[in-house]
Design a protein around this motif. Sequence first.
Motif, PDB file in Angstrom:
ATOM      1  N   UNK A   1       1.823  -1.781   4.876  1.00 44.11           N
ATOM      2  CA  UNK A   1       0.828  -1.165   3.980  1.00 44.11           C
ATOM      3  C   UNK A   1      -0.061  -2.229   3.333  1.00 44.11           C
ATOM      4  N   UNK A   2       0.517  -3.373   2.991  1.00 46.45           N
ATOM      5  CA  UNK A   2      -0.275  -4.450   2.388  1.00 46.45           C
ATOM      6  C   UNK A   2      -1.299  -4.982   3.389  1.00 46.45           C
ATOM      7  N   UNK A   3      -0.899  -5.114   4.660  1.00 50.67           N
ATOM      8  CA  UNK A   3      -1.816  -5.567   5.702  1.00 50.67           C
ATOM      9  C   UNK A   3      -2.988  -4.592   5.848  1.00 50.67           C
ATOM     10  N   UNK A   4      -2.695  -3.291   5.841  1.00 53.42           N
ATOM     11  CA  UNK A   4      -3.755  -2.291   5.990  1.00 53.42           C
ATOM     12  C   UNK A   4      -4.688  -2.285   4.780  1.00 53.42           C
ATOM     13  N   UNK A   5      -4.128  -2.453   3.580  1.00 55.87           N
ATOM     14  CA  UNK A   5      -4.978  -2.515   2.384  1.00 55.87           C
ATOM     15  C   UNK A   5      -5.857  -3.758   2.408  1.00 55.87           C
ATOM     16  N   UNK A   6      -5.300  -4.858   2.863  1.00 53.33           N
ATOM     17  CA  UNK A   6      -6.069  -6.109   2.911  1.00 53.33           C
ATOM     18  C   UNK A   6      -7.250  -5.993   3.870  1.00 53.33           C
ATOM     19  N   UNK A   7      -7.077  -5.269   4.956  1.00 56.47           N
ATOM     20  CA  UNK A   7      -8.160  -5.090   5.920  1.00 56.47           C
ATOM     21  C   UNK A   7      -9.042  -3.884   5.605  1.00 56.47           C
ATOM     22  N   UNK A   8      -8.681  -3.133   4.567  1.00 56.27           N
ATOM     23  CA  UNK A   8      -9.496  -1.981   4.183  1.00 56.27           C
ATOM     24  C   UNK A   8      -9.444  -0.846   5.168  1.00 56.27           C
ATOM     25  N   UNK A   9      -8.279  -0.619   5.793  1.00 55.93           N
ATOM     26  CA  UNK A   9      -8.127   0.436   6.786  1.00 55.93           C
ATOM     27  C   UNK A   9      -7.438   1.638   6.138  1.00 55.93           C
ATOM     28  N   UNK A  10      -8.102   2.770   6.123  1.00 61.42           N
ATOM     29  CA  UNK A  10      -7.474   3.995   5.623  1.00 61.42           C
ATOM     30  C   UNK A  10      -6.351   4.390   6.569  1.00 61.42           C
ATOM     31  N   UNK A  11      -5.222   4.815   6.014  1.00 61.84           N
ATOM     32  CA  UNK A  11      -4.071   5.078   6.862  1.00 61.84           C
ATOM     33  C   UNK A  11      -3.244   6.246   6.344  1.00 61.84           C
ATOM     34  N   UNK A  12      -2.500   6.831   7.256  1.00 61.44           N
ATOM     35  CA  UNK A  12      -1.580   7.930   6.954  1.00 61.44           C
ATOM     36  C   UNK A  12      -0.236   7.594   7.587  1.00 61.44           C
ATOM     37  N   UNK A  13       0.708   7.190   6.736  1.00 58.28           N
ATOM     38  CA  UNK A  13       2.059   6.844   7.182  1.00 58.28           C
ATOM     39  C   UNK A  13       3.042   7.527   6.240  1.00 58.28           C
ATOM     40  N   UNK A  14       3.929   8.384   6.738  1.00 60.79           N
ATOM     41  CA  UNK A  14       4.879   9.069   5.839  1.00 60.79           C
ATOM     42  C   UNK A  14       5.848   8.074   5.203  1.00 60.79           C
ATOM     43  N   UNK A  15       6.263   8.392   3.983  1.00 53.65           N
ATOM     44  CA  UNK A  15       7.191   7.533   3.256  1.00 53.65           C
ATOM     45  C   UNK A  15       8.626   7.839   3.673  1.00 53.65           C
ATOM     46  N   UNK A  16       9.410   6.812   3.885  1.00 54.92           N
ATOM     47  CA  UNK A  16      10.813   7.001   4.240  1.00 54.92           C
ATOM     48  C   UNK A  16      11.571   7.631   3.072  1.00 54.92           C
ATOM     49  N   UNK A  17      12.620   8.384   3.387  1.00 50.33           N
ATOM     50  CA  UNK A  17      13.386   9.066   2.359  1.00 50.33           C
ATOM     51  C   UNK A  17      14.039   8.089   1.401  1.00 50.33           C
ATOM     52  N   UNK A  18      14.627   7.000   1.932  1.00 50.20           N
ATOM     53  CA  UNK A  18      15.287   6.030   1.054  1.00 50.20           C
ATOM     54  C   UNK A  18      14.274   5.284   0.196  1.00 50.20           C
ATOM     55  N   UNK A  19      13.081   5.016   0.754  1.00 55.56           N
ATOM     56  CA  UNK A  19      12.039   4.351  -0.040  1.00 55.56           C
ATOM     57  C   UNK A  19      11.566   5.261  -1.167  1.00 55.56           C
TER      58      UNK A  19
END
Length: 309
Positions: free
Chosen positions: A224-242
Motif C-alpha cells: 500500500x505504501x508503494x502504491x501511495x508513493x506512486x499515486x496509483x489508486x487501488x482496491x485491495x481488500x483488508x485481511x481479517x487479521x489486519x
Amino acid sequence: MGRGDLSDAEWDRLPPFLPVSNGRCGRWRDHRQVIDGILHRVRTGVQWRDLPERFGPWKTVYERHRLWSADGTWEHLLQQVQAAADAAGEIDWYVSVDSTIVRAHQHAAGARTDPPPAPGSKGAEAPEHQDSTVAESARPPGGGGAGGEGLGRSRGGFTSKLHLSADGRCRPLSLIVTPGQRADCTQFEPVLEKIRVPRPGLGRPRKKPDSLAADKAYSNGPVREYLRRRGIRHTIPEKTDSQAARLRKGSRGGRPPGFDEDRYKKRNMVERAINRLKQHRAVATRYDKRGYIYLGTATAAALTIWLRT
C-alpha cells in the motif's frame, strides 16, 4: 497456413521489430516460418524434435526461441504490439495483478547449476533493446540450481509461479517467473515496474496504470505504501487479521483502507488473462529447464493474445 499460424494481418505487425542479419555469417531462416514453429510448440506443448517438417529443422526453431528468450526479443515484440494498441486507445489501464501456479514436468528438472554461456546466432548483431544486464554479464538470466531457474516446491509439488499484470481487456502487460513457493506480495513491485509500454515518437514509456485491483495476498503495508508513493489508486481488500489488529488499537489503528466493491469485481480480468495464457499447453505445464526460456515461452503466448484480440 496451418491451424494456429499467424494470419497475414497478424504477421504484418511484427517485421519492423524483428532482428535482421548483418550479412557476415549467413542469413536467418525465414522469420515467419520459424515463429509459426515456435508458436505451434507453445500452443501444443509438443517436444521440439517432434515439430512438423513444414516449420523447417527443429533445431533452428529451438535455437531461435532460446536466443530471443535470452536477448529480450520476445519482450521487445510484446512491448511494441502494446505500444500500437495504446496509441490507438485500445488499452484499458484499469490493471489487475495476480499469480498462478504452473506444474513443472519432470523434463523441466536437471538444468546445470551454472548459468549457460551467452547465446550466439549466425549473422545476428546484438539488438538495441537487449537487456543491459544480459549484455554486461554475457550470460542470460538463470543458473544457480532449481531456485535460480524459477523452480521450487509448493503445495502443488514441483512447480513454478507466474506473476502477471493484465489490462481491463484480459491481456497480459508484464510477466515474471519465480519458484512455486514464492509469496505473491514479494513480486508485486517487480511486476508493476516491468510494465513498460513505449509511446510513438519521443516520450517516456507509460508505466503507471489508472487504477489497480488485487486480492488479499497483496494486502500489506509495503504494497500500500508503494502504491501511495506512486499515486496509483487501488482496491485491495483488508485481511481479517489486519482488520482485527487495527480495531484493537482503537484510534491509534488509523482509518480502514478504501475499498471499491464495484471496481474489485473487475479483478476477474487477470483471472481471465491467466486462463488465456494457460490455453497454451507449454505455459500451462512447464517443460523448459531454463527459467529464461520458460519466461520467453509465456511472453510468446502473451504476444499471440495481443495480436488476436
